[in-house]
Design an enzyme around this catalytic site. Structure first.
Site, PDB file in Angstrom:
ATOM      1  N   SER A   1       2.290  95.938  10.934  1.00 63.75           N
ATOM      2  CA  SER A   1       3.532  96.359  10.285  1.00 63.75           C
ATOM      3  C   SER A   1       4.427  95.149  10.065  1.00 63.75           C
ATOM      4  O   SER A   1       4.862  94.504  11.025  1.00 63.75           O
ATOM      5  CB  SER A   1       4.265  97.382  11.147  1.00 63.75           C
ATOM      6  OG  SER A   1       5.570  97.600  10.633  1.00 63.75           O
TER       7      SER A   1
ATOM      8  N   HIS B   1       0.903  97.148   6.497  1.00 62.50           N
ATOM      9  CA  HIS B   1       1.721  98.349   6.667  1.00 62.50           C
ATOM     10  C   HIS B   1       3.165  98.023   6.321  1.00 62.50           C
ATOM     11  O   HIS B   1       3.744  97.066   6.830  1.00 62.50           O
ATOM     12  CB  HIS B   1       1.630  98.879   8.099  1.00 62.50           C
ATOM     13  CG  HIS B   1       2.249 100.234   8.261  1.00 62.50           C
ATOM     14  ND1 HIS B   1       1.629 101.382   7.850  1.00 62.50           N
ATOM     15  CD2 HIS B   1       3.447 100.610   8.780  1.00 62.50           C
ATOM     16  CE1 HIS B   1       2.409 102.427   8.119  1.00 62.50           C
ATOM     17  NE2 HIS B   1       3.523 101.978   8.677  1.00 62.50           N
TER      18      HIS B   1
ATOM     19  N   ASP C   1       6.943  99.443   6.004  1.00 60.18           N
ATOM     20  CA  ASP C   1       7.870 100.487   6.443  1.00 60.18           C
ATOM     21  C   ASP C   1       9.122 100.508   5.573  1.00 60.18           C
ATOM     22  O   ASP C   1       9.870  99.528   5.516  1.00 60.18           O
ATOM     23  CB  ASP C   1       8.277 100.248   7.901  1.00 60.18           C
ATOM     24  CG  ASP C   1       7.141 100.546   8.863  1.00 60.18           C
ATOM     25  OD1 ASP C   1       6.635 101.676   8.839  1.00 60.18           O
ATOM     26  OD2 ASP C   1       6.766  99.651   9.643  1.00 60.18           O
TER      27      ASP C   1
ATOM     28  N   MET D   1      12.682 102.315   4.980  1.00 58.64           N
ATOM     29  CA  MET D   1      13.696 103.162   5.617  1.00 58.64           C
ATOM     30  C   MET D   1      14.977 103.125   4.783  1.00 58.64           C
ATOM     31  O   MET D   1      15.350 102.077   4.254  1.00 58.64           O
ATOM     32  CB  MET D   1      13.983 102.673   7.039  1.00 58.64           C
ATOM     33  CG  MET D   1      12.752 102.546   7.913  1.00 58.64           C
ATOM     34  SD  MET D   1      13.172 102.015   9.593  1.00 58.64           S
ATOM     35  CE  MET D   1      11.532 101.672  10.243  1.00 58.64           C
TER      36      MET D   1
ATOM     37  N   HIS E   1       4.751 103.357   3.946  1.00 59.26           N
ATOM     38  CA  HIS E   1       5.217 104.510   4.735  1.00 59.26           C
ATOM     39  C   HIS E   1       6.670 104.768   4.367  1.00 59.26           C
ATOM     40  O   HIS E   1       7.562 104.005   4.744  1.00 59.26           O
ATOM     41  CB  HIS E   1       5.058 104.185   6.227  1.00 59.26           C
ATOM     42  CG  HIS E   1       5.665 105.204   7.141  1.00 59.26           C
ATOM     43  ND1 HIS E   1       5.894 104.950   8.475  1.00 59.26           N
ATOM     44  CD2 HIS E   1       6.090 106.483   6.932  1.00 59.26           C
ATOM     45  CE1 HIS E   1       6.433 106.013   9.038  1.00 59.26           C
ATOM     46  NE2 HIS E   1       6.561 106.945   8.120  1.00 59.26           N
TER      47      HIS E   1
ATOM     48  N   MET F   1       9.997 106.420   4.778  1.00 62.85           N
ATOM     49  CA  MET F   1      10.914 107.131   5.657  1.00 62.85           C
ATOM     50  C   MET F   1      12.219 107.275   4.886  1.00 62.85           C
ATOM     51  O   MET F   1      13.267 106.719   5.254  1.00 62.85           O
ATOM     52  CB  MET F   1      11.098 106.367   6.970  1.00 62.85           C
ATOM     53  CG  MET F   1       9.886 106.431   7.865  1.00 62.85           C
ATOM     54  SD  MET F   1       9.897 105.232   9.223  1.00 62.85           S
ATOM     55  CE  MET F   1       9.179 103.804   8.389  1.00 62.85           C
TER      56      MET F   1
ATOM     57  N   MET G   1       3.101 109.659  14.014  1.00 63.41           N
ATOM     58  CA  MET G   1       4.052 108.764  14.662  1.00 63.41           C
ATOM     59  C   MET G   1       3.969 108.986  16.173  1.00 63.41           C
ATOM     60  O   MET G   1       4.084 110.116  16.643  1.00 63.41           O
ATOM     61  CB  MET G   1       5.473 109.040  14.169  1.00 63.41           C
ATOM     62  CG  MET G   1       5.693 108.758  12.694  1.00 63.41           C
ATOM     63  SD  MET G   1       5.352 107.037  12.239  1.00 63.41           S
ATOM     64  CE  MET G   1       6.589 106.175  13.248  1.00 63.41           C
TER      65      MET G   1
ATOM     66  N   GLY H   1      12.248 104.788  12.952  1.00 69.04           N
ATOM     67  CA  GLY H   1      13.542 104.156  12.724  1.00 69.04           C
ATOM     68  C   GLY H   1      13.610 102.719  13.195  1.00 69.04           C
ATOM     69  O   GLY H   1      14.242 101.885  12.567  1.00 69.04           O
ATOM     70  N   PHE H   2      12.921 102.419  14.300  1.00 71.05           N
ATOM     71  CA  PHE H   2      12.999 101.079  14.868  1.00 71.05           C
ATOM     72  C   PHE H   2      11.652 100.673  15.462  1.00 71.05           C
ATOM     73  O   PHE H   2      10.921 101.512  15.987  1.00 71.05           O
ATOM     74  CB  PHE H   2      14.082 101.005  15.954  1.00 71.05           C
ATOM     75  CG  PHE H   2      15.464 101.319  15.454  1.00 71.05           C
ATOM     76  CD1 PHE H   2      16.240 100.331  14.871  1.00 71.05           C
ATOM     77  CD2 PHE H   2      15.968 102.604  15.530  1.00 71.05           C
ATOM     78  CE1 PHE H   2      17.516 100.619  14.388  1.00 71.05           C
ATOM     79  CE2 PHE H   2      17.230 102.910  15.042  1.00 71.05           C
ATOM     80  CZ  PHE H   2      18.010 101.911  14.465  1.00 71.05           C
ATOM     81  N   GLY H   3      11.346  99.389  15.396  1.00 69.05           N
ATOM     82  CA  GLY H   3      10.139  98.874  16.020  1.00 69.05           C
ATOM     83  C   GLY H   3      10.344  98.623  17.502  1.00 69.05           C
ATOM     84  O   GLY H   3      11.458  98.689  18.029  1.00 69.05           O
ATOM     85  N   GLY H   4       9.246  98.345  18.191  1.00 70.77           N
ATOM     86  CA  GLY H   4       9.321  97.958  19.592  1.00 70.77           C
ATOM     87  C   GLY H   4       9.432  99.099  20.581  1.00 70.77           C
ATOM     88  O   GLY H   4       9.686  98.862  21.770  1.00 70.77           O
TER      89      GLY H   4
ATOM     90  N   ASP I   1       0.975 105.236  14.531  1.00 70.13           N
ATOM     91  CA  ASP I   1       1.996 104.191  14.400  1.00 70.13           C
ATOM     92  C   ASP I   1       3.039 104.364  15.494  1.00 70.13           C
ATOM     93  O   ASP I   1       3.673 105.417  15.594  1.00 70.13           O
ATOM     94  CB  ASP I   1       2.651 104.304  13.017  1.00 70.13           C
ATOM     95  CG  ASP I   1       3.721 103.240  12.768  1.00 70.13           C
ATOM     96  OD1 ASP I   1       3.945 102.392  13.639  1.00 70.13           O
ATOM     97  OD2 ASP I   1       4.325 103.274  11.681  1.00 70.13           O
ATOM     98  N   GLY I   2       3.199 103.315  16.312  1.00 68.11           N
ATOM     99  CA  GLY I   2       4.252 103.320  17.314  1.00 68.11           C
ATOM    100  C   GLY I   2       3.747 102.984  18.703  1.00 68.11           C
ATOM    101  O   GLY I   2       3.013 103.764  19.295  1.00 68.11           O
ATOM    102  N   GLY I   3       4.092 101.828  19.189  1.00 70.69           N
ATOM    103  CA  GLY I   3       3.721 101.454  20.552  1.00 70.69           C
ATOM    104  C   GLY I   3       2.252 101.159  20.748  1.00 70.69           C
ATOM    105  O   GLY I   3       1.757 101.225  21.882  1.00 70.69           O
TER     106      GLY I   3
ATOM    107  N   GLY J   1       3.116  96.624  15.095  1.00 71.90           N
ATOM    108  CA  GLY J   1       4.160  95.710  14.638  1.00 71.90           C
ATOM    109  C   GLY J   1       4.428  94.646  15.672  1.00 71.90           C
ATOM    110  O   GLY J   1       3.909  93.532  15.612  1.00 71.90           O
ATOM    111  N   SER J   2       5.219  95.005  16.686  1.00 75.85           N
ATOM    112  CA  SER J   2       5.522  94.055  17.750  1.00 75.85           C
ATOM    113  C   SER J   2       4.274  93.699  18.545  1.00 75.85           C
ATOM    114  O   SER J   2       4.191  92.625  19.142  1.00 75.85           O
ATOM    115  CB  SER J   2       6.601  94.630  18.683  1.00 75.85           C
ATOM    116  OG  SER J   2       6.193  95.866  19.239  1.00 75.85           O
TER     117      SER J   2
END
Length: 231
Positions: free
Chosen positions: A9, A34, A36, A38, A68, A70, A139, A144-147, A177-179, A199-200
């Site tokens: 991402s 990817h 994102d 928003m 993606h 959002m 998700m 809304g936010f990475g990390g 997607d996420g973590g 991402g992170s």
């Protein structure tokens, strides 16, 4: 062997040198970019639009770009991203008044279409559109936010969607997607995912973000996925 794909991402990349960052992760073995989007309306953050997608294509990026959305509403922006070079366009069912129409618009614009499910969004939205979906994105954090940290209940949801896809007979990718990190990607894959947004987990390291660094991170992901295939 499962056809696993890694999708870094760019939300976590260095935007001052975005073209170089994308070049480096792709050269290191990533499969999909990817992207994102928003709008500070559907989610409480504001990121990037079709001009950045177009800029990556003009820079020379030929890999699939997974957009993606959002944003709410979605239909107005879909043709813009298709024209800018998107390969996949996914959106949240809550953001469309007519989900079937939005999916058809994406395909008519020449892109693969997908639906995105937040942690608390029911899968029943798929009941009448499974034949129009090329990707389902779960998700594993609230968007809304990475990390953010991976929400464990996503694993059960992944198993449910994997069963739906397998029973449907349709060629649908199952993305998460996420973590997503090196220490949990194998468990996520075992639950049914075949496409992984990180991402992170890829960009968010203190080391120099060069091709060699990304190569080692992506290789760690690949090794974990290989262990799933060997079970």
């Amino acid at each position: 062997m499962s056809d696993y794909r890694l999708a870094p991402s760019i939300l976590s990349a260095d935007f001052a040198r975005l073209g170089e960052e994308v070049d480096n992760v792709l050269a290191s073995g990533a499969d999909i970019v990817h992207f994102d989007v928003m709008d500070n309306h559907y989610v409480p953050n504001l990121t990037i639009g079709p001009l950045v997608c177009e800029a990556l294509r003009k820079h020379g990026v030929t890999a699939p770009i997974d957009v993606h959305l959002m944003v709410k509403p979605v239909d107005r922006i879909i043709p813009d991203f298709a024209k800018a070079g998107a390969s996949y366009i996914t959106f949240h069912p809550e953001a469309s008044d007519h989900i079937d129409r939005s999916l058809s618009l994406i395909r008519e614009s020449g892109c693969h279409a997908g639906l995105v499910f937040n942690p608390a969004t029911p899968l029943s939205y798929l009941d009448y559109v499974l034949d129009k979906v090329d990707m389902i994105l779960l998700m594993s954090v609230n968007p809304g936010f990475g990390g953010q940290s991976f929400i464990p209940s996503t694993l059960d949801k992944l198993r449910q969607v994997r069963q739906l896809i397998d029973e449907s007979g349709h060629d649908i990718r199952l993305e998460v997607d996420g973590g997503v990190k090196v220490d949990n990607i194998a468990e996520i894959a075992a639950a049914g995912a075949d496409t992984f947004v990180a991402g992170s987990g890829i960009f968010g390291h203190s080391e120099a973000s060069d091709a060699n660094h990304y190569n080692s991170i992506i290789e760690e992901f690949r090794q974990k996925l290989a262990e799933v295939n060997s079970i």
